[in-house]
Design a protein around this motif. Structure first.
Motif, PDB file in Angstrom:
ATOM      1  N   ALA A  26      55.382 -15.396 -12.791  1.00  0.00           N
ATOM      2  CA  ALA A  26      54.316 -16.403 -12.808  1.00  0.00           C
ATOM      3  C   ALA A  26      54.679 -17.601 -11.938  1.00  0.00           C
ATOM      4  CB  ALA A  26      54.046 -16.860 -14.243  1.00  0.00           C
ATOM      5  N   LEU A  27      55.931 -18.021 -11.981  1.00  0.00           N
ATOM      6  CA  LEU A  27      56.366 -19.143 -11.147  1.00  0.00           C
ATOM      7  C   LEU A  27      56.306 -18.794  -9.662  1.00  0.00           C
ATOM      8  CD1 LEU A  27      59.354 -20.549 -13.236  1.00  0.00           C
ATOM      9  CD2 LEU A  27      57.111 -21.597 -12.874  1.00  0.00           C
ATOM     10  N   ILE A  28      56.664 -17.578  -9.315  1.00  0.00           N
ATOM     11  CA  ILE A  28      56.587 -17.145  -7.911  1.00  0.00           C
ATOM     12  C   ILE A  28      55.132 -17.137  -7.449  1.00  0.00           C
ATOM     13  CG2 ILE A  28      56.905 -15.171  -6.374  1.00  0.00           C
ATOM     14  CD1 ILE A  28      59.476 -14.581  -7.981  1.00  0.00           C
ATOM     15  N   LEU A  29      54.240 -16.621  -8.284  1.00  0.00           N
ATOM     16  CA  LEU A  29      52.819 -16.603  -7.926  1.00  0.00           C
ATOM     17  C   LEU A  29      52.267 -18.020  -7.788  1.00  0.00           C
ATOM     18  CD1 LEU A  29      51.469 -13.615 -10.026  1.00  0.00           C
ATOM     19  CD2 LEU A  29      51.673 -13.770  -7.544  1.00  0.00           C
ATOM     20  N   CYS A  30      52.683 -18.922  -8.679  1.00  0.00           N
ATOM     21  CA  CYS A  30      52.245 -20.323  -8.575  1.00  0.00           C
ATOM     22  C   CYS A  30      52.771 -20.955  -7.286  1.00  0.00           C
ATOM     23  CB  CYS A  30      52.720 -21.130  -9.780  1.00  0.00           C
ATOM     24  SG  CYS A  30      51.806 -20.772 -11.278  1.00  0.00           S
ATOM     25  N   GLY A  31      54.008 -20.666  -6.940  1.00  0.00           N
ATOM     26  CA  GLY A  31      54.569 -21.178  -5.696  1.00  0.00           C
ATOM     27  C   GLY A  31      53.805 -20.664  -4.488  1.00  0.00           C
ATOM     28  N   ALA A  32      53.432 -19.387  -4.531  1.00  0.00           N
ATOM     29  CA  ALA A  32      52.661 -18.807  -3.430  1.00  0.00           C
ATOM     30  C   ALA A  32      51.284 -19.463  -3.338  1.00  0.00           C
ATOM     31  CB  ALA A  32      52.514 -17.302  -3.621  1.00  0.00           C
ATOM     32  N   ALA A  33      50.669 -19.707  -4.484  1.00  0.00           N
ATOM     33  CA  ALA A  33      49.356 -20.364  -4.485  1.00  0.00           C
ATOM     34  C   ALA A  33      49.455 -21.774  -3.917  1.00  0.00           C
ATOM     35  CB  ALA A  33      48.789 -20.396  -5.901  1.00  0.00           C
ATOM     36  N   LEU A  34      50.502 -22.510  -4.276  1.00  0.00           N
ATOM     37  CA  LEU A  34      50.687 -23.861  -3.748  1.00  0.00           C
ATOM     38  C   LEU A  34      50.946 -23.841  -2.244  1.00  0.00           C
ATOM     39  CD1 LEU A  34      52.788 -25.546  -6.570  1.00  0.00           C
ATOM     40  CD2 LEU A  34      50.435 -26.057  -5.917  1.00  0.00           C
ATOM     41  N   GLN A  35      51.757 -22.892  -1.780  1.00  0.00           N
ATOM     42  CA  GLN A  35      52.029 -22.776  -0.354  1.00  0.00           C
ATOM     43  C   GLN A  35      50.753 -22.431   0.406  1.00  0.00           C
ATOM     44  OE1 GLN A  35      54.821 -23.527   1.238  1.00  0.00           O
ATOM     45  NE2 GLN A  35      53.867 -23.063   3.184  1.00  0.00           N
ATOM     46  N   CYS A  36      49.988 -21.527  -0.134  1.00  0.00           N
ATOM     47  CA  CYS A  36      48.712 -21.135   0.476  1.00  0.00           C
ATOM     48  C   CYS A  36      47.774 -22.341   0.551  1.00  0.00           C
ATOM     49  CB  CYS A  36      48.091 -20.014  -0.350  1.00  0.00           C
ATOM     50  SG  CYS A  36      46.584 -19.338   0.305  1.00  0.00           S
ATOM     51  N   HIS A  37      47.710 -23.101  -0.526  1.00  0.00           N
ATOM     52  CA  HIS A  37      46.868 -24.302  -0.575  1.00  0.00           C
ATOM     53  C   HIS A  37      47.322 -25.323   0.465  1.00  0.00           C
ATOM     54  CE1 HIS A  37      44.221 -27.291  -2.272  1.00  0.00           C
ATOM     55  NE2 HIS A  37      45.240 -28.118  -2.369  1.00  0.00           N
ATOM     56  N   ALA A  38      48.620 -25.500   0.615  1.00  0.00           N
ATOM     57  CA  ALA A  38      49.153 -26.465   1.585  1.00  0.00           C
ATOM     58  C   ALA A  38      48.835 -26.032   3.021  1.00  0.00           C
ATOM     59  CB  ALA A  38      50.654 -26.618   1.404  1.00  0.00           C
ATOM     60  N   ARG A  82      37.750 -23.514  15.812  1.00  0.00           N
ATOM     61  CA  ARG A  82      38.548 -23.534  14.581  1.00  0.00           C
ATOM     62  C   ARG A  82      37.730 -23.085  13.375  1.00  0.00           C
ATOM     63  NH1 ARG A  82      41.921 -25.100  17.888  1.00  0.00           N
ATOM     64  NH2 ARG A  82      43.763 -26.322  17.481  1.00  0.00           N
ATOM     65  N   GLU A  83      36.461 -23.458  13.330  1.00  0.00           N
ATOM     66  CA  GLU A  83      35.622 -23.042  12.204  1.00  0.00           C
ATOM     67  C   GLU A  83      35.360 -21.544  12.235  1.00  0.00           C
ATOM     68  OE1 GLU A  83      32.326 -25.769  12.374  1.00  0.00           O
ATOM     69  OE2 GLU A  83      33.344 -27.164  11.021  1.00  0.00           O
ATOM     70  N   ARG A  84      35.256 -20.963  13.427  1.00  0.00           N
ATOM     71  CA  ARG A  84      35.115 -19.504  13.524  1.00  0.00           C
ATOM     72  C   ARG A  84      36.363 -18.803  13.012  1.00  0.00           C
ATOM     73  NH1 ARG A  84      33.483 -19.298  19.316  1.00  0.00           N
ATOM     74  NH2 ARG A  84      31.484 -20.294  19.173  1.00  0.00           N
ATOM     75  N   GLN A  85      37.501 -19.365  13.317  1.00  0.00           N
ATOM     76  CA  GLN A  85      38.772 -18.779  12.898  1.00  0.00           C
ATOM     77  C   GLN A  85      39.063 -19.025  11.417  1.00  0.00           C
ATOM     78  OE1 GLN A  85      41.582 -20.726  15.418  1.00  0.00           O
ATOM     79  NE2 GLN A  85      41.312 -19.305  17.105  1.00  0.00           N
ATOM     80  N   SER A  86      38.395 -19.992  10.839  1.00  0.00           N
ATOM     81  CA  SER A  86      38.725 -20.442   9.488  1.00  0.00           C
ATOM     82  C   SER A  86      38.652 -19.333   8.433  1.00  0.00           C
ATOM     83  CB  SER A  86      37.810 -21.599   9.088  1.00  0.00           C
ATOM     84  OG  SER A  86      38.055 -21.986   7.770  1.00  0.00           O
ATOM     85  N   ALA A  87      37.560 -18.599   8.392  1.00  0.00           N
ATOM     86  CA  ALA A  87      37.403 -17.557   7.368  1.00  0.00           C
ATOM     87  C   ALA A  87      38.474 -16.485   7.523  1.00  0.00           C
ATOM     88  CB  ALA A  87      36.014 -16.940   7.456  1.00  0.00           C
ATOM     89  N   ARG A  88      38.723 -16.080   8.753  1.00  0.00           N
ATOM     90  CA  ARG A  88      39.743 -15.064   9.006  1.00  0.00           C
ATOM     91  C   ARG A  88      41.126 -15.584   8.634  1.00  0.00           C
ATOM     92  NH1 ARG A  88      42.399 -13.840  14.389  1.00  0.00           N
ATOM     93  NH2 ARG A  88      41.786 -15.991  14.505  1.00  0.00           N
ATOM     94  N   ASP A  89      41.424 -16.819   9.023  1.00  0.00           N
ATOM     95  CA  ASP A  89      42.722 -17.414   8.700  1.00  0.00           C
ATOM     96  C   ASP A  89      42.919 -17.568   7.199  1.00  0.00           C
ATOM     97  OD1 ASP A  89      43.257 -17.497  11.368  1.00  0.00           O
ATOM     98  OD2 ASP A  89      43.034 -19.690  11.557  1.00  0.00           O
ATOM     99  N   THR A  90      41.855 -17.937   6.501  1.00  0.00           N
ATOM    100  CA  THR A  90      41.941 -18.087   5.046  1.00  0.00           C
ATOM    101  C   THR A  90      42.323 -16.768   4.398  1.00  0.00           C
ATOM    102  OG1 THR A  90      40.314 -19.867   5.066  1.00  0.00           O
ATOM    103  CG2 THR A  90      40.660 -18.743   2.967  1.00  0.00           C
ATOM    104  N   ARG A  91      41.648 -15.700   4.797  1.00  0.00           N
ATOM    105  CA  ARG A  91      41.975 -14.379   4.243  1.00  0.00           C
ATOM    106  C   ARG A  91      43.404 -13.978   4.602  1.00  0.00           C
ATOM    107  NH1 ARG A  91      36.845 -13.266   6.200  1.00  0.00           N
ATOM    108  NH2 ARG A  91      37.706 -12.167   7.994  1.00  0.00           N
ATOM    109  N   LEU A  92      43.785 -14.212   5.838  1.00  0.00           N
ATOM    110  CA  LEU A  92      45.111 -13.827   6.305  1.00  0.00           C
ATOM    111  C   LEU A  92      46.208 -14.590   5.564  1.00  0.00           C
ATOM    112  CD1 LEU A  92      46.713 -12.174   8.407  1.00  0.00           C
ATOM    113  CD2 LEU A  92      46.553 -14.162   9.902  1.00  0.00           C
ATOM    114  N   VAL A  93      46.078 -15.904   5.470  1.00  0.00           N
ATOM    115  CA  VAL A  93      47.093 -16.723   4.808  1.00  0.00           C
ATOM    116  C   VAL A  93      47.172 -16.377   3.321  1.00  0.00           C
ATOM    117  CG1 VAL A  93      47.649 -19.094   4.096  1.00  0.00           C
ATOM    118  CG2 VAL A  93      47.050 -18.614   6.460  1.00  0.00           C
TER     119      VAL A  93
END
Length: 186
Positions: free
Chosen positions: A31-43, A159-170
């Motif tokens: 759970a801590l690893i998943l939370c860390g991944a979520a925080l990194q993704c958010h950052a 950048r906005e065109r790339q945004s959706a793809r980057d969000t999924r990728l990250v």
């Protein structure tokens, strides 16, 4: 007499943990690893959102500056002092004005302020490139402002065109790595 061999419950892995405790510790670690991944993704995604917001505000502010110069005979420093263009644009113009108040010439202050924006190097160079045009003829200033605003707006659209793809990728990358680490730990 040799003592009888006893089997250790911890299987040689660290301190002894009560029976259900090992599973709970593994789940807590996962759970801590998943939370860390979520925080990194958010950052990571937050930095990209910040750059897009700065591009949006600065391009609109440069267009507004162009309109202000065209519509009035107000000096440029007074136009820069007007607020309401957005957090990033207001901070940029306030930085330019602070540089002017410290005795820095307008082109140098503009370049220094451009270097402190949350934009990429290419966009900072576009913004910085305006510094040379600011002391020239009104038509040259207006053309330079329009060109810089269009360049920033073009980058924003890209950048906005790339945004959706980057969000999924990250998101996929962060959670895949966290699940891999979790599997290796369990």
């Amino acid at each position: 007499r040799v003592p009888a061999r006893r089997r250790h419950r911890g299987h040689g892995r660290g301190a002894a943990v009560p029976r259900g405790g090992a599973a709970a510790m593994k789940l807590l670690g996962a759970a801590l690893i998943l939370c860390g991944a979520a925080l990194q993704c958010h950052a990571l995604l937050g930095a990209r959102r910040q750059e897009r917001a700065a591009l949006r505000e600065l391009s609109a502010a440069l267009e507004g500056l162009e309109r202000g110069i065209r519509a009035s005979l107000m000096p440029l420093p007074r136009l820069l002092g007007q607020r309401g263009a957005g957090k990033y644009a207001d901070a940029f113009f306030a930085d330019v004005l602070a540089q002017l108040e410290n005795g820095t010439p307008l082109p140098d202050g503009w370049r220094k302020a451009a270097a402190r924006t949350p934009l990429g190097e290419r966009e900072q160079a576009v913004l910085s490139g305006l510094a040379d045009a600011l002391g020239g003829e009104e038509d040259a200033v207006l053309r330079a402002l329009r060109a810089a605003a269009q360049a920033l707006r073009g980058t924003l659209i890209e950048r906005e065109r790339q945004s959706a793809r980057d969000t999924r990728l990250v998101t996929t990358l962060c959670f895949s790595l966290s699940l891999l680490v979790t599997i290796l730990l369990i």
